[in-house]
Scaffold this motif. Structure first.
Motif, PDB file in Angstrom:
ATOM      1  N   ASP A 104      27.064 -29.509 110.363  1.00 29.48           N
ATOM      2  CA  ASP A 104      28.320 -29.179 109.677  1.00 29.48           C
ATOM      3  C   ASP A 104      29.370 -30.275 109.875  1.00 29.48           C
ATOM      4  N   ASN A 105      29.313 -30.989 111.014  1.00 31.20           N
ATOM      5  CA  ASN A 105      30.289 -32.065 111.227  1.00 31.20           C
ATOM      6  C   ASN A 105      30.125 -33.170 110.191  1.00 31.20           C
ATOM      7  N   GLU A 106      28.897 -33.428 109.770  1.00 29.18           N
ATOM      8  CA  GLU A 106      28.660 -34.432 108.726  1.00 29.18           C
ATOM      9  C   GLU A 106      29.153 -33.932 107.371  1.00 29.18           C
ATOM     10  N   ILE A 107      28.847 -32.678 107.070  1.00 28.88           N
ATOM     11  CA  ILE A 107      29.215 -32.113 105.766  1.00 28.88           C
ATOM     12  C   ILE A 107      30.722 -31.983 105.631  1.00 28.88           C
ATOM     13  N   ARG A 108      31.350 -31.405 106.649  1.00 30.06           N
ATOM     14  CA  ARG A 108      32.780 -31.095 106.557  1.00 30.06           C
ATOM     15  C   ARG A 108      33.659 -32.329 106.693  1.00 30.06           C
ATOM     16  N   SER A 109      33.071 -33.455 107.069  1.00 34.43           N
ATOM     17  CA  SER A 109      33.844 -34.700 107.113  1.00 34.43           C
ATOM     18  C   SER A 109      34.052 -35.290 105.721  1.00 34.43           C
ATOM     19  N   VAL A 110      33.303 -34.770 104.728  1.00 37.13           N
ATOM     20  CA  VAL A 110      33.434 -35.282 103.363  1.00 37.13           C
ATOM     21  C   VAL A 110      33.784 -34.189 102.346  1.00 37.13           C
ATOM     22  N   ALA A 111      33.469 -32.931 102.649  1.00 38.90           N
ATOM     23  CA  ALA A 111      33.761 -31.844 101.702  1.00 38.90           C
ATOM     24  C   ALA A 111      33.866 -30.523 102.465  1.00 38.90           C
ATOM     25  N   PRO A 112      34.790 -29.637 102.094  1.00 39.63           N
ATOM     26  CA  PRO A 112      34.896 -28.344 102.769  1.00 39.63           C
ATOM     27  C   PRO A 112      33.650 -27.492 102.529  1.00 39.63           C
ATOM     28  N   LEU A 113      33.307 -26.692 103.534  1.00 42.57           N
ATOM     29  CA  LEU A 113      32.109 -25.845 103.486  1.00 42.57           C
ATOM     30  C   LEU A 113      32.528 -24.389 103.329  1.00 42.57           C
ATOM     31  N   VAL A 114      32.063 -23.752 102.257  1.00 41.46           N
ATOM     32  CA  VAL A 114      32.408 -22.360 101.934  1.00 41.46           C
ATOM     33  C   VAL A 114      31.148 -21.514 102.046  1.00 41.46           C
ATOM     34  N   TYR A 115      31.245 -20.424 102.802  1.00 35.21           N
ATOM     35  CA  TYR A 115      30.092 -19.540 103.012  1.00 35.21           C
ATOM     36  C   TYR A 115      30.372 -18.177 102.402  1.00 35.21           C
ATOM     37  N   TYR A 116      29.558 -17.780 101.412  1.00 35.78           N
ATOM     38  CA  TYR A 116      29.639 -16.433 100.823  1.00 35.78           C
ATOM     39  C   TYR A 116      28.719 -15.549 101.639  1.00 35.78           C
ATOM     40  N   HIS A 117      29.307 -14.696 102.454  1.00 34.03           N
ATOM     41  CA  HIS A 117      28.589 -14.085 103.570  1.00 34.03           C
ATOM     42  C   HIS A 117      28.230 -12.614 103.337  1.00 34.03           C
ATOM     43  N   VAL A 118      26.997 -12.284 103.740  1.00 34.12           N
ATOM     44  CA  VAL A 118      26.539 -10.898 103.746  1.00 34.12           C
ATOM     45  C   VAL A 118      26.023 -10.561 105.135  1.00 34.12           C
ATOM     46  N   TRP A 119      26.432  -9.400 105.624  1.00 33.48           N
ATOM     47  CA  TRP A 119      25.856  -8.839 106.844  1.00 33.48           C
ATOM     48  C   TRP A 119      25.829  -7.331 106.669  1.00 33.48           C
ATOM     49  N   ASP A 120      24.717  -6.706 107.031  1.00 32.12           N
ATOM     50  CA  ASP A 120      24.477  -5.319 106.632  1.00 32.12           C
ATOM     51  C   ASP A 120      25.181  -4.265 107.474  1.00 32.12           C
ATOM     52  N   ASN A 121      25.395  -4.551 108.774  1.00 31.91           N
ATOM     53  CA  ASN A 121      25.778  -3.413 109.614  1.00 31.91           C
ATOM     54  C   ASN A 121      26.329  -3.873 110.959  1.00 31.91           C
ATOM     55  N   LEU A 122      26.904  -2.915 111.672  1.00 33.02           N
ATOM     56  CA  LEU A 122      27.336  -3.086 113.055  1.00 33.02           C
ATOM     57  C   LEU A 122      26.119  -2.923 113.973  1.00 33.02           C
ATOM     58  N   PRO A 123      26.245  -3.106 115.294  1.00 32.65           N
ATOM     59  CA  PRO A 123      27.412  -3.554 116.061  1.00 32.65           C
ATOM     60  C   PRO A 123      27.789  -4.995 115.711  1.00 32.65           C
ATOM     61  N   TYR A 124      29.030  -5.376 116.061  1.00 31.37           N
ATOM     62  CA  TYR A 124      29.496  -6.701 115.705  1.00 31.37           C
ATOM     63  C   TYR A 124      28.527  -7.776 116.176  1.00 31.37           C
ATOM     64  N   PRO A 125      28.059  -8.627 115.251  1.00 29.12           N
ATOM     65  CA  PRO A 125      27.084  -9.669 115.604  1.00 29.12           C
ATOM     66  C   PRO A 125      27.769 -10.878 116.251  1.00 29.12           C
ATOM     67  N   THR A 126      28.160 -10.737 117.490  1.00 27.58           N
ATOM     68  CA  THR A 126      28.853 -11.824 118.177  1.00 27.58           C
ATOM     69  C   THR A 126      27.995 -13.079 118.263  1.00 27.58           C
ATOM     70  N   ALA A 289      19.014  -0.608 105.332  1.00 32.42           N
ATOM     71  CA  ALA A 289      19.948  -1.718 105.500  1.00 32.42           C
ATOM     72  C   ALA A 289      20.177  -2.327 104.127  1.00 32.42           C
ATOM     73  N   GLU A 290      21.422  -2.422 103.706  1.00 31.20           N
ATOM     74  CA  GLU A 290      21.703  -2.912 102.358  1.00 31.20           C
ATOM     75  C   GLU A 290      23.062  -3.595 102.360  1.00 31.20           C
ATOM     76  N   GLY A 291      23.042  -4.927 102.209  1.00 25.11           N
ATOM     77  CA  GLY A 291      24.301  -5.662 102.186  1.00 25.11           C
ATOM     78  C   GLY A 291      25.218  -5.178 101.090  1.00 25.11           C
ATOM     79  N   PHE A 292      24.695  -5.014  99.889  1.00 28.53           N
ATOM     80  CA  PHE A 292      25.503  -4.475  98.804  1.00 28.53           C
ATOM     81  C   PHE A 292      24.711  -3.519  97.929  1.00 28.53           C
ATOM     82  N   GLY A 293      23.643  -3.972  97.292  1.00 29.22           N
ATOM     83  CA  GLY A 293      22.845  -3.094  96.439  1.00 29.22           C
ATOM     84  C   GLY A 293      23.289  -3.155  94.989  1.00 29.22           C
ATOM     85  N   LEU A 294      22.770  -4.124  94.240  1.00 25.73           N
ATOM     86  CA  LEU A 294      23.240  -4.329  92.868  1.00 25.73           C
ATOM     87  C   LEU A 294      22.760  -3.267  91.891  1.00 25.73           C
TER      88      LEU A 294
END
Length: 422
Positions: A104-126, A289-294
């Motif tokens: 990521d240090n190589e990527i973000r030094s030239v362009a911002p990195l955007v993550y469209y994130h899905v996670w299905d459930n708790l407990p918090y994934p630390t 487990a279903e992040g969204f379910g289209l």
């Protein structure tokens, strides 16, 4: 005016998966503004060859490079150097991106990195915190995901941007003659003897977490309760998917005839799917487990109510907190499962009797009550998950990111900080 060039890494935007579909919706919508261009890695599918793909409509403004998996570090480096994108955009489960976040240090030094994130459930994934911190901006697809990122990595810029459906295609079809003919041709709503049949629909990949086999066994229990000539279950899926159960073997074990159980295995266009949703009485998703379910969101857009497990993104589809657009079933079991990559996550299971009760309730509901529920469901989609809102949100977000962060020669992303050591 120079267009904003976005480098997308995800499932191939030409693939029918949920990730591929949402990626395609975003790309096509932003291309139509005339202010963006895209280069993509087409991942997660088998390719006949590795020649770059261009669409007839967009030409050089949208180029897809077939890759194995989701790509490699060297392929990312090569594309960055050749294409010089303004933004790097990635989507799907974080388990698939560790190799890229390691540079990521190589990527973000030239362009911002955007993550469209899905996670299905708790407990918090630390355990995901290190990955969250590897992005400049995270967009969350559901309220569950949004809450998780806020708690696990509150210092990362976060935007809630839920999935959407093409609500101009997935809509109620007013040409009831068309629907009547489709139902007659495919024996939906009526059996081979001319008897009326209530029809449930299931549209998912035949994978373990989707509970396809459980649904079939519990639908059998439902038939025993209301009458074996009263309803049909249609499953649009691959019955012998190696990631799921042998649905044909289950059909034979339960003794279903063709009026009780139908498999839909042909690939359908979104227009054909819309007709199918319009032809059934209720759509079901009981994944553990279903992040969204289209599929259920598509169903609601056509005014067809749903029965869902109250997990992940499904729970925000079936109710807005006041009104219900179907029936939500609370899990009877919340077991902590995991793996070496994901040490813990809840797996939400419903029990058979609860599903049977929900199916009976939907079956016994009056036509007018079901229609009213469906109308409210479509309004819920338009209010919260419309395509217009989805594209506008991505337009504003990516434009704002480009203006604030810049790229290449004028990049403003800080890759270091000064701290006082005591």
């Amino acid at each position: 005016m120079k267009k904003i060039k976005v480098f997308c890494l995800a499932d191939s935007p030409l693939a029918p998966s949920g990730v591929g579909t949402q990626t395609r919706y975003m790309i096509e919508g932003l291309l139509q503004t005339g202010r963006f261009e895209f280069v993509c890695f087409g991942g997660a599918i088998k390719h006949p060859d590795y020649k770059p793909i261009r669409t007839e409509e967009y030409g050089d403004d949208w180029i897809i490079y077939p890759v194995d998996g989701y790509g490699t570090q060297e392929q990312v480096r090569a594309l960055l150097k050749a294409q010089k994108p303004d933004i790097v955009w990635i989507m799907t489960d974080p388990r698939f991106w560790g190799w890229m976040w390691n540079i990521d240090n190589e990527i973000r030094s030239v362009a911002p990195l955007v993550y469209y994130h899905v996670w299905d459930n708790l407990p918090y994934p630390t355990f995901n915190r290190k990955w969250y911190l590897s992005n400049d901006v995270i967009a969350s697809i559901s309220k569950v995901t949004d809450d998780i990122v806020k708690n696990v990595a509150p210092e990362v810029e976060l935007h809630h941007l839920p999935h959407a459906v093409n609500d101009s295609v997935f809509t109620r079809i007013d040409d009831r003659k068309l629907i009547k003919n489709f139902k007659s041709e495919n024996e939906i709503g009526v059996d081979s003897k001319g008897n009326d049949r209530f029809t449930f629909f299931w549209n998912n990949r035949n994978a373990r977490r989707k509970q396809s086999g459980s649904l079939m066994f519990w639908f059998n229990d439902f038939l025993n309760k209301v009458g074996r000539d009263k309803a049909t279950l249609i499953m649009h899926t691959e019955p012998k998917d190696p990631n799921g159960q042998d649905l044909i073997a289950i059909k034979e074990r339960l003794g279903f005839d063709d009026d009780q159980f139908k498999l839909s295995t042909n690939k359908l266009s979104i227009q054909q799917l819309s007709v199918l949703y319009n032809s059934v009485d209720c759509t079901i998703n009981i994944s553990d487990a279903e992040g969204f379910g289209l599929a259920t969101l598509e169903s609601l857009a056509t005014e067809t109510p749903i029965i869902v497990n109250m997990t992940g993104g499904l729970q925000e589809q079936v109710t807005n907190g006041e009104d219900w657009f179907g029936i939500g079933i609370e899990p009877s079991s919340k077991a902590i499962i995991g793996s070496q990559e994901v040490p813990w996550i809840y797996e939400d299971r419903i029990c058979g009797p609860d599903l049977v009760d929900a199916m009976v309730k939907m079956y016994e509901m009056s036509d007018s009550d079901r229609e009213e529920m469906g109308k409210k469901g479509r309004q819920h989609v338009l209010d919260n998950y419309s395509m217009k809102k989805y594209i506008s949100s991505w337009d504003n977000l990516l434009t704002g990111i480009h203006e604030r962060f810049g790229s290449w020669d004028d990049i403003k992303t800080k890759q270091w900080s000064l701290q006082k050591v005591l």
